[in-house]
Enzyme design. Sequence first.
Site, PDB file in Angstrom:
ATOM      1  N   LYS A 183       0.892  -1.075   0.012  1.00  0.00           N
ATOM      2  CA  LYS A 183       0.034  -0.177   0.055  1.00  0.00           C
ATOM      3  C   LYS A 183       0.828   1.336   0.056  1.00  0.00           C
ATOM      4  O   LYS A 183       1.438   1.566   0.960  1.00  0.00           O
ATOM      5  CB  LYS A 183      -0.835   0.093   1.498  1.00  0.00           C
ATOM      6  CG  LYS A 183      -2.029   1.065   0.813  1.00  0.00           C
ATOM      7  CD  LYS A 183      -2.541   1.495   2.457  1.00  0.00           C
ATOM      8  CE  LYS A 183      -1.710   2.777   3.077  1.00  0.00           C
ATOM      9  NZ  LYS A 183      -1.851   3.945   2.248  1.00  0.00           N
TER      10      LYS A 183
ATOM     11  N   GLU B 237      10.434   0.724  10.406  1.00  0.00           N
ATOM     12  CA  GLU B 237      11.500   1.942  10.332  1.00  0.00           C
ATOM     13  C   GLU B 237      10.402   3.172  10.512  1.00  0.00           C
ATOM     14  O   GLU B 237       9.654   3.539   9.615  1.00  0.00           O
ATOM     15  CB  GLU B 237      12.049   1.745   8.912  1.00  0.00           C
ATOM     16  CG  GLU B 237      13.419   2.453   8.872  1.00  0.00           C
ATOM     17  CD  GLU B 237      13.094   3.858   8.123  1.00  0.00           C
ATOM     18  OE1 GLU B 237      13.073   4.949   8.987  1.00  0.00           O
ATOM     19  OE2 GLU B 237      12.979   3.980   6.927  1.00  0.00           O
TER      20      GLU B 237
ATOM     21  N   CYS C 174      13.325  10.469   7.408  1.00  0.00           N
ATOM     22  CA  CYS C 174      13.439  10.070   8.539  1.00  0.00           C
ATOM     23  C   CYS C 174      14.791  10.304   9.152  1.00  0.00           C
ATOM     24  O   CYS C 174      14.788  10.248  10.456  1.00  0.00           O
ATOM     25  CB  CYS C 174      12.742   8.973   8.760  1.00  0.00           C
ATOM     26  SG  CYS C 174      13.697   7.591   7.486  1.00  0.00           S
TER      27      CYS C 174
ATOM     28  N   GLU D  46      10.032  15.543  15.882  1.00  0.00           N
ATOM     29  CA  GLU D  46      10.306  15.198  14.495  1.00  0.00           C
ATOM     30  C   GLU D  46       9.618  16.469  13.665  1.00  0.00           C
ATOM     31  O   GLU D  46       8.359  16.265  13.559  1.00  0.00           O
ATOM     32  CB  GLU D  46      10.274  13.859  13.900  1.00  0.00           C
ATOM     33  CG  GLU D  46      10.610  13.737  12.644  1.00  0.00           C
ATOM     34  CD  GLU D  46      10.463  12.351  12.039  1.00  0.00           C
ATOM     35  OE1 GLU D  46      11.276  11.934  11.371  1.00  0.00           O
ATOM     36  OE2 GLU D  46       9.288  11.685  12.287  1.00  0.00           O
TER      37      GLU D  46
END
Length: 478
Positions: free
Chosen positions: A184, A258, A292, A389
Site C-alpha cells: 500500500k 522503520e 526520517c 520530528e
Amino acid sequence: MASVFEYAPAPESRAIADIAPSYGLFIDGEFVEAADGKVFKTLSPSTEEVLSEIAQAGSEDVDRAVKAARRAFEKWSALPGAERAKYLFRIARIIQERSRELAVLETLDNGKPIKETRDADLPLVAAHFFYYAGWADKLDHAGFGANPRPLGVAGQVIPWNFPLLMLAWKIAPALATGNTVVLKPAETTPLSALFFADICRQAGLPKGVVNILPGYGDAGAALVAHPDVNKVAFTGSTAVGKEIARTVAGTRKKVTLELGGKGANIVFDDAPVDQAVEGIVNGIFFNQGQVCCAGSRLLVQESIQEELLESLKRRLSTLRLGDPLDKNTDIGAINSEEQLTRITSLVELGEAEGAERWSPACELPESGYWFAPTLFTNVTQAHRIARDEIFGPVLSVLTFRTPDEAVAKANNTPYGLSAGIWTEKGSRILAVANKLRAGVVWSNTFNKFDPTSPFGGYKESGFGREGGRHGLEAYLDV
C-alpha cells in the site's frame, strides 16, 4: 532565492511521464476498480493541480489482493532462486530504461527536485533490485542456516517521502526470498507504485506476485490485520508504528518498523568547515528535510560555532527554491498541505519558546506548498523543535564543549535512527560512534545509502533492518 550566480531555467519536460486520467488497483496482475467504487485524487504539491484519479482500496480489496498473493505464493516460492533472480534483474533493467520517465513522475507527484529523483532515487531503486537479484540463488550462504524458507505473503506499507525507493527497499528482498507482496503506497504519492505495477507486467512477473493497493490509512490497517499476511513491513511515523506493533502482538507475524528520527549531526572543532557545511545542508535540506534520518539537530563545538554558522548562512543563501522540474532547483515543494501546516506550527512554537529563527531571503511561489529553508539558534534541549520530528527543512543548532557532552546531547532523544560525526581524527570517530545510540552513523558525510548496507533504528525509531544481507532475514523463516 538570492544567488551569486544567475541561472536560466532548465526545466525537464513533464511530457516524458504519460499520466493517465485514472488508475485502478493492481490485483492479480490486472488493474481493477475498488470494490466499493471509491476514488481519490492525487495532486502535484508544487502547483496543486490534479494529476490523476486513483481507485481507493478498502478492506474487501485488501482481502482480494491477499488471496491473489497467497495463490501466487505456491508457484513463486517453488521456483529456483536463479529463476526468481531473472525476474528481479529484468525489473532492474526496465527501471533503468525508464528512469527518466520515473524521475519526472516522482517529482510531479512528490514535489522533490528532479535532480534528486534523477541522480539519487532512481539509481538506488535499480541498485536494490540488482543487489537482491544477486542474493536470490545464494540464500543458503547468507548465514541464516541451511535451506531458509520464505514466510508467505508480505504486507508492506510505505511513506510518501521516497515512494519508489521505499517500494524497492521492501519488494526486492521479499521477491528474492520467495515471498509474494501486497503493497500500500501513501495516498499522496501513489503514481510511481502504479507505474511499477506496469513494470511488473512488462517484466512478465507471474500474476499475483506483486499487488498494489493505493488508499488511505484504513486500507493499511486492514492489510496489517489480515489473518493471512505473514510479514508486515512499515516505514512511517512512530505513532502509526506503535499501532501496528499493537495489532501484530500475539500473532505469528514477523514485523519490521522503520519509524521517525531526530538525527544529530555533530561537528567538532577540527572538522573541515566547508565540507561540514555541505554535509549539514545535505543532511537537513535534502528532500526538503522530509527524511526520517535527517540531521535535524546540529551539535557544534562551541569554539567554532560563530565561524560555522556564518559559513552555513552564506551557503543557504545560494540555495534555489522553486519549480521541482527545473534542474537548477535545490529546494522543492512540501509534499502536502497537511505536512506544511505541521511544519509551520512547530516553527511558530520554536519562536514562541524563545529560539532565534533565520531564513535566507526567499520568494515563495504563489501556488503549491512551500517552506523556506530555516535554522534556529539559541536552542536548548527543552525546546520542542529540538525534540519533535518536524519532517521539514528546519535545522535546530545546539552547542557542546566536550565529546562526552556531545554524546549525551545526541542520545537525549526518544529516537535512534541516524547520526553524523565531523572530525579529522579517526580515533574520535570510532570512539564517539560506539557511544551513539543510532542505527546508522555517518562519518564526514551524511545521507549516504547503499543497497549492501543495512538501515534501521533503535528505541522509537523502530526495529529490524532493511538493506544488505540483514534485510533478507526479515523475509525468511530462520
